[in-house]
Design a protein around this motif. Sequence first.
Motif, short mmCIF file in Angstrom:
data_model
loop_
_atom_site.label_atom_id
_atom_site.label_comp_id
_atom_site.label_asym_id
_atom_site.label_seq_id
_atom_site.Cartn_x
_atom_site.Cartn_y
_atom_site.Cartn_z
N GLU A 132 0.84 -1.20 0.00
CA GLU A 132 0.00 0.00 0.00
C GLU A 132 0.87 1.25 0.00
OE1 GLU A 132 -3.95 -1.45 2.41
OE2 GLU A 132 -2.21 -0.80 3.56
N TYR A 133 1.87 1.27 0.87
CA TYR A 133 2.78 2.41 0.95
C TYR A 133 3.50 2.61 -0.39
CZ TYR A 133 6.77 5.30 2.26
OH TYR A 133 7.71 6.29 2.30
N ASP A 134 4.00 1.52 -0.96
CA ASP A 134 4.71 1.60 -2.24
C ASP A 134 3.80 2.15 -3.35
OD1 ASP A 134 6.97 0.58 -1.03
OD2 ASP A 134 6.61 -1.48 -1.72
N ALA A 135 2.55 1.69 -3.39
CA ALA A 135 1.61 2.16 -4.42
C ALA A 135 1.31 3.65 -4.25
CB ALA A 135 0.32 1.35 -4.36
N ILE A 136 1.11 4.08 -3.02
CA ILE A 136 0.82 5.49 -2.76
C ILE A 136 2.02 6.35 -3.15
CG2 ILE A 136 0.43 7.19 -0.92
CD1 ILE A 136 -1.23 4.91 0.49
N CYS A 137 3.21 5.97 -2.71
CA CYS A 137 4.41 6.76 -3.02
C CYS A 137 4.70 6.76 -4.51
CB CYS A 137 5.60 6.24 -2.24
SG CYS A 137 5.50 6.65 -0.49
N GLY A 138 4.49 5.65 -5.17
CA GLY A 138 4.70 5.59 -6.62
C GLY A 138 3.79 6.58 -7.34
N GLN A 139 2.52 6.60 -6.94
CA GLN A 139 1.58 7.53 -7.57
C GLN A 139 1.92 8.98 -7.22
OE1 GLN A 139 -0.69 6.61 -9.82
NE2 GLN A 139 -1.01 8.78 -10.20
N LEU A 140 2.34 9.24 -5.99
CA LEU A 140 2.74 10.59 -5.60
C LEU A 140 3.93 11.06 -6.42
CD1 LEU A 140 2.36 10.47 -1.71
CD2 LEU A 140 1.01 11.84 -3.32
N ASN A 141 4.87 10.17 -6.68
CA ASN A 141 6.04 10.52 -7.49
C ASN A 141 5.67 10.78 -8.95
OD1 ASN A 141 7.92 10.50 -5.41
ND2 ASN A 141 8.28 8.31 -5.62
N ARG A 142 4.67 10.05 -9.45
CA ARG A 142 4.25 10.23 -10.85
C ARG A 142 3.39 11.47 -11.04
NH1 ARG A 142 4.12 4.75 -10.28
NH2 ARG A 142 1.92 4.63 -9.76
#
Length: 78
Positions: A48-58
């Motif tokens: 969940e954390y990885d998905a959120i951070c990935g989207q925030l970076n994109r």
Amino acid sequence: MKPNIWEFLKKPDATYAVSHNGKILSDSILEKNLNDELCIRYGFCGHEYDAICGQLNRSGKCTVDLNSSNPTHLCILD
């Protein structure tokens, strides 16, 4: 069913904001504290954390609907 919408925003000043169902919970999380805040304080860990951070970076924004059928992979762009 009650709404369970989480919004995460990467701000221009390099801090992050978190809101839940439209209520701001945190408005100035430093990047170095993001893991602790999202995982320990709000329970978004691992994938969940990885998905959120990935989207925030994109895109700088991530919306997660925990009432969806697959919330760990859902980030809706507004």
